[in-house]
Design a protein around this motif. Structure first.
Motif, mmCIF file in Angstrom:
data_model
loop_
_atom_site.group_PDB
_atom_site.id
_atom_site.type_symbol
_atom_site.label_atom_id
_atom_site.label_comp_id
_atom_site.label_asym_id
_atom_site.label_seq_id
_atom_site.Cartn_x
_atom_site.Cartn_y
_atom_site.Cartn_z
ATOM 1 N N GLY A 106 15.149 -104.494 -58.447
ATOM 2 C CA GLY A 106 15.563 -104.869 -57.108
ATOM 3 C C GLY A 106 16.908 -104.247 -56.795
ATOM 4 O O GLY A 106 17.545 -103.621 -57.646
ATOM 5 N N PHE A 107 17.375 -104.420 -55.581
ATOM 6 C CA PHE A 107 18.678 -103.882 -55.193
ATOM 7 C C PHE A 107 19.812 -104.699 -55.818
ATOM 8 O O PHE A 107 20.893 -104.187 -56.057
ATOM 9 N N GLU A 108 19.587 -105.986 -56.029
ATOM 10 C CA GLU A 108 20.531 -106.802 -56.774
ATOM 11 C C GLU A 108 19.972 -106.923 -58.191
ATOM 12 O O GLU A 108 18.997 -106.279 -58.525
ATOM 13 N N LYS A 109 20.563 -107.769 -59.019
ATOM 14 C CA LYS A 109 20.107 -107.912 -60.411
ATOM 15 C C LYS A 109 18.877 -108.822 -60.476
ATOM 16 O O LYS A 109 18.946 -109.969 -60.927
ATOM 17 N N HIS A 110 17.770 -108.306 -59.995
ATOM 18 C CA HIS A 110 16.498 -109.004 -60.073
ATOM 19 C C HIS A 110 15.401 -107.940 -60.105
ATOM 20 O O HIS A 110 15.675 -106.750 -60.024
ATOM 21 N N LEU A 111 14.165 -108.380 -60.229
ATOM 22 C CA LEU A 111 13.024 -107.475 -60.212
ATOM 23 C C LEU A 111 12.193 -107.758 -58.973
ATOM 24 O O LEU A 111 12.281 -108.837 -58.393
ATOM 25 N N VAL A 112 11.393 -106.785 -58.575
ATOM 26 C CA VAL A 112 10.503 -106.953 -57.435
ATOM 27 C C VAL A 112 9.098 -106.585 -57.888
ATOM 28 O O VAL A 112 8.885 -105.544 -58.512
ATOM 29 N N ILE A 113 8.156 -107.466 -57.570
ATOM 30 C CA ILE A 113 6.751 -107.228 -57.894
ATOM 31 C C ILE A 113 6.012 -106.979 -56.584
ATOM 32 O O ILE A 113 6.118 -107.770 -55.647
ATOM 33 N N TYR A 114 5.288 -105.858 -56.549
ATOM 34 C CA TYR A 114 4.532 -105.477 -55.362
ATOM 35 C C TYR A 114 3.045 -105.459 -55.688
ATOM 36 O O TYR A 114 2.664 -104.978 -56.764
ATOM 37 N N PRO A 115 2.198 -105.907 -54.767
ATOM 38 C CA PRO A 115 0.777 -105.598 -54.927
ATOM 39 C C PRO A 115 0.640 -104.071 -54.945
ATOM 40 O O PRO A 115 1.382 -103.365 -54.265
ATOM 41 N N LYS A 116 -0.264 -103.563 -55.734
ATOM 42 C CA LYS A 116 -0.395 -102.111 -55.921
ATOM 43 C C LYS A 116 -0.527 -101.369 -54.591
ATOM 44 O O LYS A 116 0.094 -100.328 -54.389
ATOM 45 N N LYS A 117 -1.292 -101.888 -53.643
ATOM 46 C CA LYS A 117 -1.464 -101.209 -52.347
ATOM 47 C C LYS A 117 -0.154 -101.140 -51.572
ATOM 48 O O LYS A 117 0.116 -100.167 -50.882
ATOM 49 N N TRP B 241 2.866 -101.025 -52.973
ATOM 50 C CA TRP B 241 3.649 -100.012 -53.674
ATOM 51 C C TRP B 241 3.201 -98.603 -53.274
ATOM 52 O O TRP B 241 4.029 -97.727 -53.036
ATOM 53 N N GLU B 242 1.905 -98.403 -53.173
ATOM 54 C CA GLU B 242 1.391 -97.090 -52.776
ATOM 55 C C GLU B 242 1.894 -96.705 -51.390
ATOM 56 O O GLU B 242 2.204 -95.545 -51.136
ATOM 57 N N GLY B 243 2.013 -97.668 -50.476
ATOM 58 C CA GLY B 243 2.553 -97.399 -49.145
ATOM 59 C C GLY B 243 4.029 -97.013 -49.208
ATOM 60 O O GLY B 243 4.478 -96.116 -48.485
ATOM 61 N N ILE B 244 4.779 -97.656 -50.087
ATOM 62 C CA ILE B 244 6.196 -97.332 -50.258
ATOM 63 C C ILE B 244 6.335 -95.911 -50.802
ATOM 64 O O ILE B 244 7.146 -95.118 -50.317
ATOM 65 N N VAL B 245 5.531 -95.584 -51.802
ATOM 66 C CA VAL B 245 5.581 -94.247 -52.398
ATOM 67 C C VAL B 245 5.210 -93.189 -51.355
ATOM 68 O O VAL B 245 5.821 -92.121 -51.293
ATOM 69 N N GLU B 246 4.252 -93.508 -50.508
ATOM 70 C CA GLU B 246 3.880 -92.578 -49.441
ATOM 71 C C GLU B 246 5.064 -92.322 -48.511
ATOM 72 O O GLU B 246 5.327 -91.187 -48.120
ATOM 73 N N ASP C 286 5.555 -109.126 -48.226
ATOM 74 C CA ASP C 286 4.535 -108.456 -49.039
ATOM 75 C C ASP C 286 5.018 -108.144 -50.449
ATOM 76 O O ASP C 286 4.462 -107.302 -51.137
ATOM 77 N N LYS C 287 6.078 -108.842 -50.887
ATOM 78 C CA LYS C 287 6.591 -108.611 -52.232
ATOM 79 C C LYS C 287 7.032 -109.933 -52.844
ATOM 80 O O LYS C 287 7.188 -110.943 -52.145
ATOM 81 N N ILE C 288 7.278 -109.895 -54.143
ATOM 82 C CA ILE C 288 7.711 -111.083 -54.878
ATOM 83 C C ILE C 288 8.984 -110.718 -55.633
ATOM 84 O O ILE C 288 8.980 -109.782 -56.439
ATOM 85 N N GLU C 289 10.064 -111.407 -55.337
ATOM 86 C CA GLU C 289 11.276 -111.201 -56.110
ATOM 87 C C GLU C 289 11.209 -112.066 -57.358
ATOM 88 O O GLU C 289 10.808 -113.228 -57.301
ATOM 89 N N LEU C 290 11.597 -111.482 -58.478
ATOM 90 C CA LEU C 290 11.602 -112.189 -59.759
ATOM 91 C C LEU C 290 13.046 -112.249 -60.251
ATOM 92 O O LEU C 290 13.660 -111.217 -60.499
#
Length: 155
Positions: free
Chosen positions: A41-52, A54-59, A116-120
């Motif tokens: 994540g942008f701060e000290k955490h993680l972000v979980i994305y559904p694969k679809k 994430w694919e949109g972000i990569v695009e 559309d994401k989950i911060e961990l």
């Protein structure tokens, strides 16, 4: 579009596996087949994305001008450590140790859904963040949302 809701207190097992809560899994009906991606994540955490998602972000990232240094730098740091996650037969995902170390996560975690994401987050870091709520949250809301146009009907 995926619309995730909720906040879930969870614990990682000794191997760094996270049991995806049933309330969250219900919101991700194809997660067993499609999978997830975890990233810093942008701060000290993680972000979980559904694969679809994430694919949109990569695009979108692939459309950026990679001849610009700041773009290459952003892509490099943004995608650093991105890892595909698959659920095992018990509904757990194995989180990479390097990402857990980055976020200072040990055992107790909070999954905080945002659109559309989950911060961990480590539970202690999340609690500390939420304890620092702005004194005047209404002013923050006005600063962020006050200039947004409402629907054509005035609502």
């Amino acid at each position: 579009m995926v619309q995730l809701l909720g906040e879930f207190d969870c614990k990682l097992d000794a191997k760094g596996r996270l049991m995806v809560p049933s309330g969250l899994k219900k919101q991700l009906p194809n997660v067993d087949q499609e999978g997830l991606v975890v990233n810093r994540g942008f701060e000290k955490h993680l972000v979980i994305y559904p694969k679809k998602v994430w694919e949109g972000i990569v695009e979108e990232l692939s459309k950026l001008n990679q001849f610009e240094k700041k773009t290459r730098e952003f892509i490099r740091f943004f995608t650093r450590g991105a890892t595909e996650l698959t659920l095992d037969s018990a509904g757990r995902v194995n989180l990479p140790k390097s990402l857990l170390e980055f976020a200072g996560i040990d055992t107790e975690v909070v999954l905080a859904c945002q659109f559309d994401k989950i911060e961990l987050w480590s539970k202690s870091a999340y609690d500390s963040l939420m304890d620092s709520e702005p004194e005047d949250f209404a002013n923050l809301a006005e600063d962020v949302m006050g200039n947004k146009k409402r629907g054509e009907d005035g609502n």
